[in-house]
Design an enzyme around this catalytic site. Structure first.
Site, PDB file in Angstrom:
ATOM      1  N   ARG B  12       0.839  -1.202   0.000  1.00 24.36           N
ATOM      2  CA  ARG B  12       0.000   0.000   0.000  1.00 24.36           C
ATOM      3  C   ARG B  12       0.879   1.259   0.000  1.00 24.36           C
ATOM      4  NH1 ARG B  12      -0.911   4.849   2.004  1.00 24.36           N
ATOM      5  NH2 ARG B  12      -0.619   4.104   4.134  1.00 24.36           N
ATOM      6  N   ASP B  13       1.527   1.541   1.115  1.00 21.42           N
ATOM      7  CA  ASP B  13       2.304   2.776   1.254  1.00 21.42           C
ATOM      8  C   ASP B  13       3.492   2.790   0.301  1.00 21.42           C
ATOM      9  OD1 ASP B  13       3.008   5.225   2.258  1.00 21.42           O
ATOM     10  OD2 ASP B  13       3.403   4.559   4.295  1.00 21.42           O
ATOM     11  N   HIS B 207       4.418   4.453  13.338  1.00 17.81           N
ATOM     12  CA  HIS B 207       4.747   4.396  11.910  1.00 17.81           C
ATOM     13  C   HIS B 207       5.871   5.400  11.656  1.00 17.81           C
ATOM     14  CE1 HIS B 207       3.327   4.356   7.512  1.00 17.81           C
ATOM     15  NE2 HIS B 207       4.090   5.438   7.552  1.00 17.81           N
ATOM     16  N   HIS B 209       9.330   6.860   9.399  1.00 17.60           N
ATOM     17  CA  HIS B 209      10.079   6.948   8.143  1.00 17.60           C
ATOM     18  C   HIS B 209      11.548   7.168   8.471  1.00 17.60           C
ATOM     19  CE1 HIS B 209       6.902   7.495   4.847  1.00 17.60           C
ATOM     20  NE2 HIS B 209       6.283   7.024   5.905  1.00 17.60           N
ATOM     21  N   CYS B 240       9.246   9.797   0.156  1.00 12.81           N
ATOM     22  CA  CYS B 240       8.630  11.009   0.681  1.00 12.81           C
ATOM     23  C   CYS B 240       8.795  12.092  -0.366  1.00 12.81           C
ATOM     24  CB  CYS B 240       9.327  11.409   1.969  1.00 12.81           C
ATOM     25  SG  CYS B 240       8.975  13.101   2.431  1.00 12.81           S
ATOM     26  N   ASN B 249       9.640   4.840   4.203  1.00 15.16           N
ATOM     27  CA  ASN B 249       9.308   4.090   5.411  1.00 15.16           C
ATOM     28  C   ASN B 249      10.524   3.333   5.926  1.00 15.16           C
ATOM     29  OD1 ASN B 249       6.819   4.328   3.665  1.00 15.16           O
ATOM     30  ND2 ASN B 249       5.893   3.469   5.501  1.00 15.16           N
TER      31      ASN B 249
END
Lengths: 320, 320
Positions: B12-13, B207, B209, B240, B249
């Site tokens: 997903r991300d 979560h 990064h 990002c 991430n």
């Protein structure tokens, strides 16, 4: 707020591993710029044989040409008595001796057994006889890429032998990025237990690599354990031959940025340091591992895009 | 030995941020392989408009085709009621709602003020009415790339509003890698103080990064603070937009490797996971940020070179 002390190793540990020779003038300029950033120490070069490390064959000239700044110690790596003589002639503030705690790694890197390395270094320490402070960097303290586990007891035993010879400091090196935070916590506690009472003035430095992404986590664990001295390399220069393409040393600017953000005093002007770090890819002609060079500091904000301003106006209008 | 729970967000991300569409069959295969690794949760895809996120336009088909493994929760990102309906039709085990704690970031990312986002999500929560567990991911909890500081009180206030609506979990996201360890420690303590007594069943996920290299240090700080749930992305996928070329991430395999080495139980088969991680550069057609993919695990040893064997024999001979 703990006062932390950084030793910048890019021009030694970093440049030693570059494929291309960095011109002497560039090295001198870089060190002169680093001298103004607030480092406690800069590892300028290595007084090894030009055949062994051709990239640092200009160590004498670099040491001669740099502008020394008060409060910064200029240290050099020294493999033997010949190197120590050159370093003292060059008026190094410290001699950094090195051997590995792993027998296989010592044979691989220094081409002799640990016992022989110890004898060579012990002889240097006796000959220097306190005229210049000595630090000993112990390689592979958290594991050997060929042997695997390295016993903490072996690390402490070698540290003890050097402490008994009167060295000023010991650097515990994670040469190939095998350390993990719990291991770092144990090692630091073990070191303190062994040395704090008997050798209260002995300086402990930690040297981490980011080969497996754990570099800054290990720094955090070490700081939590009370360690105040660290090696680091601008841009994260200094690859590991066992992991092609992987990160090398922890990046100085990343470690310093994290610790300052967390409230520690590193003495470093991070803005000044970032300007220098951003020049590094041009100096070494390749990308550097540092993420911070690409992302900027936490405080480096981005402009609000026009469409966001328009949206904000739109919604403020509809609300009013 | 703490039991830790990982939510894999690469499909997903990670894939959401890829330039090229990853074929549906490839996504399904990857998720099926990940399902066998021991994850607590896999964020499969996003039920957003195909126009908004074209890379995840096949969310329904992916959810339909994956082989579900008992013990693994399959969660999906959901922006609104339309998405929630699709997700429930696809029998998602959890709906992950998202909004930002930063007004500017919410306008930038979701094109509406936070108040409007909250209303949309609150409506989803009421409509779903407990039929499927809901998690809310709060973006920019540790800072906004445009606004700068984000107040911890604002994060806790939004978390409280969602907790009051009955959500099962809250994910505190460091969307652009601005968190530092001391801030993480404070945030976790603040969250626990606010919610442990009043909402003992509320699941807290962190979560992170790695945009500024602090990702694993922040994981360490969170674990030390008692956090047991983490998002992570295989290979470190998920860039990002504010830091081109920088890490996205935290890499699942790096976080899991570090925590397992340090003695925590993540439930993950790291060897199996590494095999999948090594396929990622082929799947996404570019290098991935993970260092571990390049270096291998701590235990992946290297052969002793022939010259070292010869040296050892030579010295053993001369000693004997």
């Amino acid at each position: 707020m703990t006062r932390l002390y950084f030793n910048e190793v890019a021009t030694r540990d970093g440049f030693q591993n570059e494929c291309n020779f960095i011109p002497t003038g560039t090295k001198v300029e870089l060190i002169d710029e680093l001298s103004l950033c607030g480092y406690a120490k800069i590892e300028v070069s290595s007084f090894t044989s030009p055949k062994a490390i051709p990239m640092l064959r200009d160590a004498d000239e670099v040491m001669h040409r740099i502008k020394r700044v008060a409060g910064v110690e200029y240290t050099v790596l020294v493999p033997n008595m010949r190197g120590a003589e050159r370093a003292m002639l060059a008026q190094a503030d410290e001699l950094n001796l090195v051997m590995s705690v792993s027998e296989t790694h010592n044979l691989s890197n220094l081409r002799m057994p640990r016992a022989n390395s110890f004898s060579v270094l012990a002889e240097v320490i006796r000959e220097v006889d306190g005229k210049t402070p000595i630090n000993v960097s112990l390689s592979c303290c958290f594991g050997c890429p060929m042997e695997g586990n390295v016993a903490e007891a072996d690390v402490l035993a070698y540290a003890k032998r050097f402490a008994d010879l009167g060295v000023r400091g010991i650097t515990i090196c994670d040469t190939t990025g095998m350390a993990h935070p719990a291991q770092v916590s144990r090692m630091v506690a073990g070191f303190q237990q062994a040395f704090d009472a008997a050798f209260p003035a002995l300086q402990l430095t930690l040297h981490f690599h980011n080969t497996r992404g754990m570099g800054l986590a290990n720094v955090l664990a070490a700081v939590q354990g009370g360690v105040t001295r660290f090696d680091a390399s601008l841009g994260g220069l200094g690859g590991c031959p066992y992991a092609p393409g992987a990160s090398g040393n922890i990046a100085s600017e990343e470690a310093i940025h994290m610790l300052q953000a967390s409230g520690h005093d590193t003495g470093i002007d991070i803005d000044r340091l970032m300007k220098i770090a951003r020049q590094l890819p041009h100096i070494v002609s390749h990308d550097v591992p540092s993420q911070l060079v690409k992302s900027g500091l936490i405080g480096d904000l981005h402009p609000v895009p026009e469409y966001v301003r328009e949206l904000r106006k739109h919604y403020e209008g509809s609300a009013g």
